[in-house]
Design an enzyme around this catalytic site. Structure first.
Site, mmCIF file in Angstrom:
data_model
loop_
_atom_site.group_PDB
_atom_site.id
_atom_site.type_symbol
_atom_site.label_atom_id
_atom_site.label_comp_id
_atom_site.label_asym_id
_atom_site.label_seq_id
_atom_site.Cartn_x
_atom_site.Cartn_y
_atom_site.Cartn_z
ATOM 1 N N GLU A 1 35.876 -11.561 15.601
ATOM 2 C CA GLU A 1 37.309 -11.404 15.823
ATOM 3 C C GLU A 1 37.498 -10.433 16.978
ATOM 4 O OE1 GLU A 1 39.740 -10.066 12.511
ATOM 5 O OE2 GLU A 1 41.501 -9.867 13.804
ATOM 6 N N ASN B 1 44.111 -12.488 17.615
ATOM 7 C CA ASN B 1 45.351 -12.186 16.913
ATOM 8 C C ASN B 1 46.536 -12.471 17.822
ATOM 9 O OD1 ASN B 1 44.474 -10.657 14.342
ATOM 10 N ND2 ASN B 1 43.214 -9.800 15.982
ATOM 11 N N GLU C 1 44.731 -16.128 14.679
ATOM 12 C CA GLU C 1 45.173 -15.493 13.438
ATOM 13 C C GLU C 1 46.643 -15.107 13.543
ATOM 14 O OE1 GLU C 1 42.654 -12.241 12.326
ATOM 15 O OE2 GLU C 1 40.851 -13.497 12.297
ATOM 16 N N ASP D 1 46.657 -14.358 8.405
ATOM 17 C CA ASP D 1 46.018 -13.039 8.386
ATOM 18 C C ASP D 1 46.731 -12.109 7.404
ATOM 19 O OD1 ASP D 1 44.347 -11.009 9.149
ATOM 20 O OD2 ASP D 1 45.123 -10.820 11.186
ATOM 21 N N GLU E 1 38.354 -9.559 4.541
ATOM 22 C CA GLU E 1 38.156 -8.517 5.551
ATOM 23 C C GLU E 1 38.018 -7.151 4.883
ATOM 24 O OE1 GLU E 1 42.597 -7.909 6.976
ATOM 25 O OE2 GLU E 1 41.576 -9.324 8.297
HETATM 26 P P1 C2E Z 1 43.651 -6.937 11.678
HETATM 27 O O1 C2E Z 1 43.786 -8.253 12.371
HETATM 28 O O2 C2E Z 1 43.860 -6.922 10.217
HETATM 29 O O3 C2E Z 1 42.211 -6.413 12.105
HETATM 30 C C1 C2E Z 1 41.316 -5.801 11.267
HETATM 31 C C2 C2E Z 1 41.419 -4.294 11.361
HETATM 32 O O4 C2E Z 1 40.640 -3.751 10.308
HETATM 33 C C3 C2E Z 1 40.835 -3.727 12.650
HETATM 34 O O5 C2E Z 1 41.539 -2.548 12.978
HETATM 35 C C4 C2E Z 1 39.425 -3.385 12.230
HETATM 36 O O6 C2E Z 1 38.842 -2.394 13.028
HETATM 37 C C5 C2E Z 1 39.648 -2.909 10.825
HETATM 38 N N1 C2E Z 1 38.498 -3.080 9.985
HETATM 39 C C6 C2E Z 1 37.556 -4.034 10.082
HETATM 40 N N2 C2E Z 1 36.637 -3.907 9.135
HETATM 41 C C7 C2E Z 1 37.010 -2.838 8.400
HETATM 42 C C8 C2E Z 1 36.447 -2.193 7.250
HETATM 43 O O7 C2E Z 1 35.402 -2.576 6.699
HETATM 44 N N3 C2E Z 1 37.124 -1.118 6.753
HETATM 45 C C9 C2E Z 1 38.266 -0.661 7.338
HETATM 46 N N4 C2E Z 1 38.849 0.415 6.804
HETATM 47 N N5 C2E Z 1 38.817 -1.249 8.413
HETATM 48 C C10 C2E Z 1 38.203 -2.328 8.937
HETATM 49 P P2 C2E Z 1 42.103 -2.324 14.403
HETATM 50 O O8 C2E Z 1 41.112 -2.741 15.415
HETATM 51 O O9 C2E Z 1 42.634 -0.921 14.426
HETATM 52 O O10 C2E Z 1 43.271 -3.330 14.509
HETATM 53 C C11 C2E Z 1 44.465 -3.153 13.835
HETATM 54 C C12 C2E Z 1 45.362 -4.348 13.977
HETATM 55 O O11 C2E Z 1 45.820 -4.474 15.304
HETATM 56 C C13 C2E Z 1 44.642 -5.670 13.691
HETATM 57 O O12 C2E Z 1 44.615 -5.868 12.326
HETATM 58 C C14 C2E Z 1 45.487 -6.661 14.446
HETATM 59 O O13 C2E Z 1 46.548 -7.119 13.642
HETATM 60 C C15 C2E Z 1 46.068 -5.849 15.579
HETATM 61 N N6 C2E Z 1 45.444 -6.235 16.839
HETATM 62 C C16 C2E Z 1 44.244 -5.842 17.333
HETATM 63 N N7 C2E Z 1 44.007 -6.399 18.547
HETATM 64 C C17 C2E Z 1 45.089 -7.174 18.828
HETATM 65 C C18 C2E Z 1 45.463 -8.014 19.945
HETATM 66 O O14 C2E Z 1 44.746 -8.175 20.933
HETATM 67 N N8 C2E Z 1 46.664 -8.665 19.863
HETATM 68 C C19 C2E Z 1 47.486 -8.538 18.790
HETATM 69 N N9 C2E Z 1 48.616 -9.203 18.776
HETATM 70 N N10 C2E Z 1 47.165 -7.748 17.742
HETATM 71 C C20 C2E Z 1 45.986 -7.071 17.738
HETATM 72 CA CA CA Z 2 43.317 -10.234 12.456
HETATM 73 CA CA CA Z 3 43.839 -8.671 8.908
#
Ligand code: C2E
Ligand code: CA
Ligand code: CA
Length: 655
Positions: free
Chosen positions: A40, A95, A127, A157, A214
């Site tokens: 992802e 995403n 997603e 998602d 996830e």
């Molecule tokens: P999401 O799609 O639910 O992405 C998963 C988030 O959970 C990611 O945080 C990831 O680093 C974190 N995560 C993954 N595995 C674990 C785990 O085992 N434990 C815990 N505590 N956390 C875990 P991140 O990278 O801070 O991203 C946050 C949200 O930001 C994402 O949630 C997604 O909705 C959004 N996002 C990230 N990149 C993009 C992008 O390029 N475009 C858009 N529109 N949204 C984005």
């Molecule tokens: Ca996601």
């Molecule tokens: Ca998610």
């Protein structure tokens, strides 16, 4: 009236234009087989002053400022180009935000980027969060149908956190359902979460969707999810999001790891053993890390003599390591021995102690408070052969509580367990040499183990298969990898795994086979111990009141960082790239001049094997403020004395 553009918008626009927003990639694995199936994309902002900014802080901002399209374009192109370099079967998930779902240009944007990067859209999953669908269903339907027509898969998602989920599920042509991480993370401790996860997986299954969990952080969660029938897993257990640079290496390592899986035949093009991650070796690496850790460790024999001592303990005792070896505790630290003596004797009789706190003045007058733990170590017959000791210097510790928790660690796991039996065979497959361990294991004498006599120890039911595989390898030169049961001296059946690789002469003729036999029961146990060891190690690192960061050599890749380090430096640590190449670990000398990367204490430790005493720097923290920090670094050495990594401890300096 003048239109004011806020500073952060200007900053974000600049960031997008200068390619500071980059994709990170987090692995998705098939739970049943452990196989990597894709990644992802999670965006990161490598801000020149603020360090790594998480997406939660800029995606919304980009949406509000109308910059999300531009941001997406850059990230997509970068991510697609990266994926083109990876095997075709690996998929990519991206995403999209609520705003983008209202925007008819999404389809064109995805197509353009894919075309430009030469990436097939059949590998893509988009997603969509539940909340993005609220009040937006009609648009979302049009857009998702367009995307599906291109071969793109659609995932819902954060499922379970939005509103009227069932209606959404029904309304759009989803292929995948992702269980939100908040449920997965609490499913072991909360019955409600467990039920929700099971219900979502059941729902997905009955609708024919691929189910994804996830936030999988531990094996126990993974086991439970597998048992519930979940298809894919994503989370820290399998890997944190990594940069494109580290992605290719990750894919390679993953391949090796899967190939090692018990029961999987090896690939014949693979000419050497991949034994780097065997538990016994990983344990010795762990031990090496312990040498660099701020915990004193030693092993005492039955006569209370030091058999081994780590660097930290030697420092605490104010004497070199070598002068400890062979001498007794009473000789080395008489001032503490007065208190410790009785406990050591009891430990020799089988009692374990943890967190004994004593205060004494060393011979040189320095007063020390130490928290000490004793763990008896036994041989196969259950006899205590000595005591493992862990010591934490808590002289400067305010909280005795923290110390107690820390001193819970034992280092039983640092004791080598070597379940390997090496052997050699000639070109015809006749065993010509086997380690004495074979005799210990099977009770067969040396002569009874040569040639083909080893088959005597093999459980009859497994014999035909084992012999066939061996004969096949001898004929074809393919690597041997076979499992069978042997009867041990105690009459028990043990599962063993035999592996061998041929050695050829200059003309390509096989001249020898080099093999190992591994007790898989032991392997499993060692794996379990390793897991506990790692958990304890994390426990210690999380509890100490100093920041600790560990990097691997020679890459400088950060492998561990504790919360205190993140609190002091005010940026995420694990998600920052290699310390040797990272332009964002910015430091200055106290006179204000910039410290060159190769002069960072951790870099010196990893690259040159140099240890450094507490040195003060001004560190440019994640919030843009320079703060005084005191850094102490040391190399981590492997068994042969080679540099396998480095550790730095970080303390806030006094301003
Ligand atoms: P999401 O799609 O639910 O992405 C998963 C988030 O959970 C990611 O945080 C990831 O680093 C974190 N995560 C993954 N595995 C674990 C785990 O085992 N434990 C815990 N505590 N956390 C875990 P991140 O990278 O801070 O991203 C946050 C949200 O930001 C994402 O949630 C997604 O909705 C959004 N996002 C990230 N990149 C993009 C992008 O390029 N475009 C858009 N529109 N949204 C984005
Ligand atoms: Ca996601
Ligand atoms: Ca998610």
């Amino acid at each position: 009236m003048s239109l004011m553009i806020p500073d952060y918008v200007v900053d974000l626009r600049r960031g997008i234009e200068s390619d500071e927003i980059v994709p990170y990639f987090q692995p998705l694995l098939e739970l049943r087989t452990g196989q990597l199936i894709g990644f992802e994309v999670l965006s990161r902002w490598k801000h020149p002053l603020r360090g790594m900014v998480p997406p939660d802080e800029f995606i919304r901002m980009a949406e509000d400022a109308g910059l999300i399209g531009q941001l997406m374009e850059k990230v997509l192109l970068h991510a697609f180009s990266t994926m083109r370099r990876l095997p075709e079967y690996l998929r990519l998930s991206i995403n999209v935000s609520a705003i983008q779902l209202r925007d008819r240009t999404l389809r064109r944007q995805v197509c353009l980027a894919a075309e430009q990067a030469g990436f097939s859209l059949k590998r893509l999953t988009v997603e969509i969060t539940e909340s993005a669908l609220v009040g937006n269903i009609e648009h979302a339907r049009t857009i998702t149908e367009e995307l599906k027509a291109l071969g793109v898969r659609i995932a819902i998602d954060d499922f379970g956190t939005g509103y009227s989920s069932l209606r959404h599920l029904h309304a759009l042509p989803f292929d995948e359902i992702k269980v939100d991480r908040t449920f997965v993370q609490t499913m072991l401790s909360r019955r409600e979460s467990r039920k929700i996860v099971a219900a979502i997986i059941g729902l997905g299954q009955s609708l024919g969707l691929t189910t994804v969990a996830e936030g999988v952080e531990g094996e126990a969660q993974a086991d439970m999810l597998l048992w519930m029938g979940c298809d894919l897993g994503q989370g820290y257990l399998y890997g944190r999001p990594v940069s494109d640079k580290r992605l290719e290496r990750f894919v390679l390592e993953q391949k090796k790891a899967t190939r090692r899986e018990v029961g999987r035949p090896p690939n014949s093009e693979d000419a050497t053993f991949q034994m780097d991650a065997l538990p016994s070796q990983r344990l010795s690496q762990l031990q090496a890390i312990y040498d660099g850790a701020p915990v004193g460790l030693c092993f005492l024999d039955r006569n209370e003599r030091y058999v081994s001592v780590n660097k930290r303990l030697a420092e605490m005792n104010n004497a070199p390591i070598v002068s400890h070896l062979g001498r007794t505790v009473a000789e080395m630290i008489p001032e503490f021995y007065v208190f410790l003596g009785p406990y050591i004797k009891r430990a020799m009789n089988g009692e374990a102690f943890s967190g004994l706190v004593f205060r004494a003045a060393r011979a040189d007058g320095v007063v020390q408070v130490r928290s000490t733990s004793y763990q008896p170590t036994r041989d196969e017959a259950g006899e205590v052969v000595g005591v493992s000791v862990a010591v934490v210097d808590i002289t400067e510790r305010e909280s005795a509580e923290v110390a107690l928790r820390e001193s819970e660690i034992h280092h039983r796991y640092a004791v080598e367990l070597s379940p390997q039996v090496p052997w050699t065979a000639d070109a015809q497959g006749q065993i010509i040499e086997a380690s004495p361990q074979w005799t210990v294991l099977t009770g067969l004498g040396r002569d009874e183990s040569m040639g083909m006599a080893w088959t005597k120890a093999v459980y009859p039911e497994d014999l035909v298969g084992a012999r066939e595989r061996w004969t096949h390898s001898i004929k074809t030169g393919e690597l041997l990898d076979v499992e069978y049961r042997v009867r041990t001296t105690e009459g028990k059946l043990h599962w063993m795994r035999a592996r061998a690789a041929p050695r050829r002469d200059d003309s390509g003729q096989i001249i020898r086979w080099y093999g190992t036999l591994e007790d898989i029961d032991d392997y499993k146990r060692a794996k379990e111990e390793l897991r506990e060891a790692v958990a304890r190690l994390h426990g210690v690192f999380d509890a100490v009141p100093v920041g600790i960061v560990i990097a691997e050599a020679p890459s400088g890749r950060i492998v561990m960082g504790n919360p205190q380090a993140e609190a002091i430096l005010r940026h995420r640590i694990l998600e920052t790239p290699d310390v040797t190449s990272h332009e964002e670990w910015v430091m200055f000398h106290l006179d204000g001049s910039r410290v060159a990367t190769e002069d960072y204490p951790l870099v010196r430790a990893v690259v040159r094997g140099e240890a450094s005493g507490a040195e003060e720097f001004l560190y440019l923290c994640g919030d843009g403020v320079k703060r005084r920090v005191s850094l102490t670094a040391a190399p981590i050495l492997g068994q042969e004395g080679e540099i396998i990594g480095g550790v730095v401890t970080i303390q806030e300096g006094k301003d």
